[in-house]
Write an enzyme that holds these catalytic residues in place. Structure first.
Site, PDB file in Angstrom:
ATOM      1  N   HIS A 267      12.224  -8.708  69.449  1.00  0.00           N
ATOM      2  CA  HIS A 267      13.061  -9.914  69.373  1.00  0.00           C
ATOM      3  C   HIS A 267      12.991 -10.546  67.972  1.00  0.00           C
ATOM      4  O   HIS A 267      14.018 -10.767  67.325  1.00  0.00           O
ATOM      5  CB  HIS A 267      12.602 -10.921  70.438  1.00  0.00           C
ATOM      6  CG  HIS A 267      13.406 -12.179  70.463  1.00  0.00           C
ATOM      7  ND1 HIS A 267      14.472 -12.369  71.313  1.00  0.00           N
ATOM      8  CD2 HIS A 267      13.323 -13.319  69.730  1.00  0.00           C
ATOM      9  CE1 HIS A 267      14.999 -13.563  71.094  1.00  0.00           C
ATOM     10  NE2 HIS A 267      14.320 -14.168  70.137  1.00  0.00           N
ATOM     11  N   GLU A 268      11.779 -10.797  67.509  1.00  0.00           N
ATOM     12  CA  GLU A 268      11.629 -11.424  66.186  1.00  0.00           C
ATOM     13  C   GLU A 268      12.125 -10.498  65.083  1.00  0.00           C
ATOM     14  O   GLU A 268      12.641 -10.944  64.063  1.00  0.00           O
ATOM     15  CB  GLU A 268      10.175 -11.838  65.944  1.00  0.00           C
ATOM     16  CG  GLU A 268       9.609 -12.879  66.929  1.00  0.00           C
ATOM     17  CD  GLU A 268      10.474 -14.127  67.079  1.00  0.00           C
ATOM     18  OE1 GLU A 268      11.198 -14.491  66.136  1.00  0.00           O
ATOM     19  OE2 GLU A 268      10.435 -14.748  68.167  1.00  0.00           O
ATOM     20  N   HIS A 271      15.704 -11.096  64.534  1.00  0.00           N
ATOM     21  CA  HIS A 271      15.912 -12.263  63.666  1.00  0.00           C
ATOM     22  C   HIS A 271      15.654 -11.887  62.202  1.00  0.00           C
ATOM     23  O   HIS A 271      16.403 -12.256  61.305  1.00  0.00           O
ATOM     24  CB  HIS A 271      14.957 -13.397  64.058  1.00  0.00           C
ATOM     25  CG  HIS A 271      15.355 -14.127  65.309  1.00  0.00           C
ATOM     26  ND1 HIS A 271      16.575 -14.726  65.464  1.00  0.00           N
ATOM     27  CD2 HIS A 271      14.683 -14.360  66.468  1.00  0.00           C
ATOM     28  CE1 HIS A 271      16.642 -15.317  66.668  1.00  0.00           C
ATOM     29  NE2 HIS A 271      15.507 -15.105  67.293  1.00  0.00           N
ATOM     30  N   GLU A 297      20.501 -15.656  67.427  1.00  0.00           N
ATOM     31  CA  GLU A 297      19.966 -15.189  68.704  1.00  0.00           C
ATOM     32  C   GLU A 297      20.669 -13.908  69.156  1.00  0.00           C
ATOM     33  O   GLU A 297      20.063 -13.070  69.815  1.00  0.00           O
ATOM     34  CB  GLU A 297      20.102 -16.316  69.745  1.00  0.00           C
ATOM     35  CG  GLU A 297      19.183 -16.204  70.931  1.00  0.00           C
ATOM     36  CD  GLU A 297      17.690 -16.259  70.617  1.00  0.00           C
ATOM     37  OE1 GLU A 297      17.301 -16.586  69.471  1.00  0.00           O
ATOM     38  OE2 GLU A 297      16.899 -15.960  71.533  1.00  0.00           O
TER      39      GLU A 297
HETATM   40 ZN    ZN Z   1      15.077 -15.930  69.209  1.00  0.00          ZN
END
Ligand code: ZN
Length: 502
Positions: A267-268, A271, A297
């Site tokens: 997830h990170e 980003h 996101e």
């Molecule tokens: Zn996030």
């Protein structure tokens, strides 16, 4: 002075402010990852001093004068040129900062920092009444801020616009409506499905060192550049870009639960890849910055869920995972893939699976909207929460700590933030569909460990655009359609129906 010179002056000014911001970023990263506890008071002073300097620079009246000159110049044409985009976005930022009187900003800071402390206590004791007067004050301050900032239709639009430029409450309602109709039904089907995953697979023993090695390997194969980034452990994971050559992600390790480090890292990473892909030459200006929280996101969700929870991804990575983790050696691939895609209504948003996650968001959005519209009083929030929660999830949270008090956002005055999480899911589904149209069968590529085509596609279509377009415009330009929930609903159906045999 000719317009070019004015532009260069303003650009230099803004880049220096961005440099100060990046210094605060290093201190902030250190505070959350490295700093010993007793450094806290001094660090708070350092950060307060810097943020005061940044605010002063960002609201300097010369910026207003420079912008007025530039807005009358040819540099605003064509409207999507680098100079036009920067002028437009600098104006937006400057107006937002200068429309709020200093006393209001200071009052907001004072009230929210106190409220955060009280919220922690209230959550610990699961007692909403402790927090209630603080939230009442916050709602009234936020309403005043919305009035000052201005809006087209209703105050909530002004709040939303802070996080998702150009998005309105009505549009979010329209976008969420099909999700509201479809998700509870899908969740019910899944609950009654003949096949259920064995999620205990993920709760076996996973040594920390092996988790870290495996997370690093995944990050690297997907495209994280160690020459320009780091991965470190922390309590509350985040990603941050300090400078173009320095993008850092963090994760957390539990030896008895594999998911947090694994999917948290991916997830990170999503980003971070957005931040690494922004045009370096425009660093410190809007053209070199991400366009919205929802778009950010969408990148993390795409890598975490659309890629990282796909069977194809694990066809490539599972044999490597089995080398890293003894706990997985006797577990077949399909059992593992099913386990990481378990759908199970739960009370806590941050632990939710990708299907029920949006229900958590819709609930919060509806309550925020009702609060801002004056249709709901803060005192009635816990009962309204539980009622809606039951309607969506089929059960009532056992207490307020696991209900209305679970998130930090409202105590920090962040009303209008939650919808961006689900907008990210919607955008991700739309972008993924468009990428597949352009690149062919993505799963066939993942199976071979090929992630570069998708990453390069995202770089060109999304990352390199900076703030040239709002998220809404960018989605429309890339996919040919305005934001919509249909691709996400179709993706859920395609993925979960065969898994659960429904
Ligand atoms: Zn996030």
């Amino acid at each position: 002075m000719d317009a070019r010179t004015v532009y260069q002056n303003l650009e230099r000014w803004q880049k220096e402010t961005a440099l100060l911001g990046s210094i605060a970023g290093v201190l902030g990263w250190d505070q959350r990852v490295m700093m010993p506890p007793k450094a806290a008071p001094h660090r708070a002073e350092q950060l307060a001093l810097l943020s005061g300097m940044i605010h002063q620079r960002a609201t300097d009246p010369r910026i207003g004068e420079w912008l007025s000159d530039l807005e009358r110049s040819e540099l605003t044409q064509p409207s999507d040129s680098v100079t036009a985009v920067n002028i437009r976005q600098w104006r937006r930022e400057y107006d937002k900062l200068t429309k709020l009187p200093t006393e209001l900003v200071m009052e907001f800071t004072r009230v929210t920092s106190l409220a955060e402390k009280v919220w922690e206590e209230a959550r610990e004791e699961s007692d909403f009444r402790l927090f209630q007067p603080h939230l009442e004050r916050i709602v009234s301050l936020v309403r005043e801020i919305a009035e000052r900032l201005g809006y087209a239709t209703e105050p909530y639009d002004a709040l939303l616009d802070e996080y998702e430029q150009g998005m309105t409450a009505q549009e979010v309602e329209r976008l969420f409506e099909p999700l509201r109709r479809h998700t509870p039904e899908l969740v019910a089907q899944i609950r009654n499905a003949p096949r259920q995953p064995d999620t205990t697979i993920l709760r076996r023993h996973y040594p920390r060192a092996a988790q870290e090695a495996f997370c690093r390997l995944i990050a690297e194969r997907i495209g994280f550049d160690w020459q320009r980034g780091r991965l470190d452990p922390t309590v509350h994971p985040f990603a941050t870009r300090l400078t173009p050559g320095d993008v850092r992600i963090t994760t957390r390790y539990y030896e008895d639960f594999l998911n947090p480090s694994l999917f948290g890292t991916i997830h990170e990473l999503g980003h971070a890849l957005y931040e690494m892909g922004l045009p370096e030459e425009h660093w410190g200006t809007p053209m070199g910055a991400s366009t919205s929280l929802g778009m950010h996101e969408s990148q993390s969700r795409m890598w975490e869920n659309f890629v990282g929870r796909s069977r194809a991804f694990w066809e490539y990575f599972y044999p490597i995972a089995q080398q890293h983790f003894e706990s997985l050696r006797d577990t077949p691939l399909d059992a593992f893939v099913f386990a990481v895609n378990a759908v199970q209504p739960s009370t806590i948003r941050v632990e939710a699976d990708e299907v029920t996650y949006n229900l958590h968001i819709m609930l919060r959005f509806e309550l925020e909207l009702a609060l801002m519209r004056g249709e709901l009083q803060v005192a009635d929030l816990p009962s309204a929460w539980n009622e809606r929660f039951k309607a969506y999830m089929g059960f009532t949270p056992p207490n307020d700590a696991e209900g209305v008090l679970q998130d930090v956002h409202w105590s920090g005055g962040m009303i209008g933030y939650f919808p961006t999480y689900s907008l990210g899911n919607l955008y991700a589904a739309q972008l993924y569909e468009a990428a597949e149209r352009d690149l062919g069968d993505l799963h066939a590529q993942f199976r071979k460990g090929e992630f570069t085509p998708l990453l390069e596609w995202l770089r060109e279509k999304v990352h390199q655009q900076g703030q040239r377009y709002s998220a809404k415009e960018l989605i429309e330009r890339i996919t040919g359609a305005p934001p919509s929930a249909e691709p996400l609903i179709a993706y859920f159906q395609r993925k979960f129906a065969p898994l659960y045999g429904v």
